[in-house]
Design an enzyme around this catalytic site. Structure first.
Site: not given
Length: 125
Positions: A72, A67, A87
């Site tokens: 950030h 996935s 997943c």
């Protein structure tokens, strides 16, 4: 679509300032962290904010076969947000995700962490 979504907000990070300001340092950390528990990077996009003379933070996404990871940084706040989703279609990747997330958190040396786990989708029958 069964999977595990880990979300964390890291406050008052005590890591080296370069890790919060340098896109190169962030990229290296993210790719190293993903590979260690067996997650499989298949693509990446990283962006440096500010300029070479005055870096202001970085953001990056690693697309995983399992996935994604997004990180950030806000050096002006000594803060980081991260988002890791795996997943569990062909195998349970939850242990690898938790390991990668813990290692990322440790790398930034936050004084305070707000973390959530969301189980997505339903278990296959």
């Amino acid at each position: 679509m069964n999977g595990l979504h880990l979300i964390a907000e890291l406050h008052d990070c005590k890591c080296a300032p370069r890790l919060l300001r340098s896109v190169d340092a962030l990229r290296e950390l993210c790719l190293t962290i993903c590979a260690a528990p067996g997650l499989t990077p298949v693509g990446q996009v990283f962006h440096q904010f500010g300029s070479a003379k005055a870096p202001a933070g970085a953001t990056g996404a690693v697309i995983l076969a399992e996935s994604h990871l997004a990180v950030h940084t806000w050096p002006e706040l000594n803060a980081v947000t991260l988002d890791l989703y795996v997943c569990n279609f062909s195998q349970d990747n939850s242990v690898a995700a938790r390991s990668a997330c813990a290692r990322l958190i440790d790398a930034f040396i936050p004084e305070r962490v707000e973390q959530r786990e969301i189980v997505r989708g339903s278990c296959p029958k």
